[in-house]
Enzyme design. Structure first.
Site, PDB file in Angstrom:
ATOM      1  N   CYS A 146       0.791  -1.228   0.000  1.00  0.00           N
ATOM      2  CA  CYS A 146       0.000   0.000   0.000  1.00  0.00           C
ATOM      3  C   CYS A 146       0.822   1.277   0.000  1.00  0.00           C
ATOM      4  CB  CYS A 146      -0.946   0.005   1.198  1.00  0.00           C
ATOM      5  SG  CYS A 146      -2.117  -1.376   1.181  1.00  0.00           S
TER       6      CYS A 146
ATOM      7  N   CYS B 268       0.421   2.573   6.564  1.00  0.00           N
ATOM      8  CA  CYS B 268       0.838   1.202   6.837  1.00  0.00           C
ATOM      9  C   CYS B 268       0.850   0.432   5.524  1.00  0.00           C
ATOM     10  CB  CYS B 268      -0.128   0.535   7.818  1.00  0.00           C
ATOM     11  SG  CYS B 268      -1.840   0.478   7.215  1.00  0.00           S
TER      12      CYS B 268
END
Length: 473
Positions: A137, A457
């Site tokens: 991500c 994250c």
């Protein structure tokens, strides 16, 4: 670790009343788009002997729920549209771009270097190198910082960085048994050898291998991990739903007021022109409360309503040395300053990247949490955000898990994701990082701030944080 976290952190101060109060405060902190507020005067973060790297512009095509308008396209189509939107917005000559870097996560096998295919499709010179990076991500974060490094090292003056994800059409493989048989069949020389191989095929060979958002090292889906993390930090279903509702409400407000300036229209071949994100859906706590747990059944707290949804989209950003930008007549939006990448336990701390990255990047920049005017954190799950806020506000966690003397503190909610976030705007895995940075830049100008902190994250227990500084107005 889960047991220790559960017992030690369950009573840290994140409550429904706090979440509801923060929700109300944050809804009232944005005003209709008017003249930009005057920024505060603080020290600049420029360093002697180090090139200043600036963001000239950043754009994205609308982020859409997977399976909708972009469903018949390929990833390079979306990336090409973002690149063309950037060219249109900036009028930058294609031949001045020294390098192109793109991030993506689930790669289309036909266009594994999607940066190169998108660049060629967008009309960039075939002499302009391009490569693709992947870091879950934070892939477009990695694309941006790769560009920053190239410019800071004097290798380039102008870099385009971005990211793309198309979840509407992910690769689905044959089973390994079938793949092995097919490859062996391709090497068979005689009809007898071919028939012998074909005769060994069994019905279970035809079962496909479906992709999953799961950790290879733990075999656990990210949603399951988020549910465990929320439980470990004592975060209730109601608190998660309240935060998700906040995200959608703020995103709708920002969209209606024209604050999402990074969105560029995209004429989808054979379909209408798409002009806005389609996943923003303010609901009610009553309606959200009716949904069943999505991962840990029947008692989990993570649902479709308080999770980010599968998203198609692409982003692109024009990054230059300050000297080059000014020489070309551009007014940069922001400086890209210090950044860090972190990694931790991918099982019990999978989604705590912002907690680990934030104090490190602040120390690197010589700042404190109170110096930050704008926070843009990636919202994978509402529970993940609230768990990070709790961890950041815990001396116990800082001392026992981070080796730090004291907590860094939790960002104030009136500075935090006030134009919505990934829960509402969408999260194309490879493209979100650029959205975070350009949103931080726009908010700094709008709100009169100087420093923004971007954090996210990522799968693998990794994370990223970066300081964005408003360009002097």
């Amino acid at each position: 670790m889960s047991f220790m976290l559960s017992s030690a952190l369950r009573n840290l101060p994140v409550s429904s009343a706090w979440a509801a109060g923060a929700f109300t405060r944050s809804l009232s902190c944005s005003s209709p788009f008017q003249a930009a507020a005057q920024p505060k005067t603080k020290k600049t973060l420029g360093k002697t002997g180090v090139k200043n790297v600036v963001v000239v512009e950043g754009v994205r095509i609308p982020f859409l729920q997977s399976g909708t308008t972009y469903a018949d396209l390929m990833p390079h189509d979306l990336a090409r549209a973002a690149l063309q939107g950037l060219l249109t917005r900036t009028s930058v000559p294609r031949d001045v771009v020294d390098y192109i870097v793109y991030g993506t996560v689930i790669q289309e096998v036909k266009t594994s270097n999607v940066a190169r295919e998108a660049a060629l499709g967008a009309g960039f010179s075939d002499k302009t190198p391009a490569h693709t990076v992947t870091m879950a991500c934070i892939s477009s974060n990695q694309a941006m910082t790769t560009g920053v490094g190239m410019i800071a090292a004097g290798q380039c003056d102008v870099v385009v960085a971005g990211g793309v994800e198309l979840m509407s059409d992910v690769p689905i493989r044959h089973s390994r048994k079938m793949r092995k048989t097919m490859l062996t069949l391709n090497r068979a020389k005689t009809l007898g050898q071919k028939l012998s191989l074909i005769s060994k095929i069994r019905p279970d060979y035809f079962a496909p291998e479906l992709p999953a958002v799961a950790e290879f090292s733990t075999s656990e889906t990210m949603g399951h991990s988020a549910d465990r993390l929320a439980a470990a930090f004592g975060i209730s279903r109601l608190e998660q739903d309240e935060y998700a509702l906040r995200s959608h409400s703020l995103a709708k407000k920002a969209q209606d007021e024209g604050l999402l300036q990074d969105v560029v229209p995209f004429k989808v071949p054979g379909k209408d022109t798409v002009t806005k994100d389609n996943g923003i859906r303010p609901s009610s706590l009553e309606q959200m409360g009716k949904l069943k747990p999505a991962f840990v059944k029947p008692y989990g707290t993570v649902t479709a309503a308080n999770s980010s949804f599968l998203t198609d989209g692409a982003s692109a950003m024009l990054i230059m040395s300050e000297e080059k930008a000014l020489a070309m007549g551009y007014k940069p939006k922001a400086y890209l300053r210090d950044f860090v990448y972190v990694s931790q336990d991918p099982k019990d701390q999978l989604l705590l990247g912002p907690t680990y990255a934030t104090p490190k990047v602040l120390e690197k920049a010589g700042l404190t949490l109170s110096d930050i005017d704008v926070f843009e954190f990636h919202e994978a799950f509402a529970g993940q955000i609230l768990a990070n806020l709790k961890a950041m506000d815990s001396d116990w966690f800082a001392q026992n898990y981070m080796g730090r003397k004291a907590k860094v503190g939790a960002p104030p909610l009136d500075k935090f994701n006030t134009w919505g976030g990934s829960l509402s705007l969408g999260h194309p895995f490879g493209a979100t990082g650029c959205r975070l940075v350009i949103t931080a830049a726009h908010r700094l100008k709008k709100e009169g701030g100087q420093y923004g902190l971007v954090a996210a994250c990522a799968a693998g227990g990794q994370g990223h944080a970066m300081i964005v500084e408003l360009y002097p107005q």
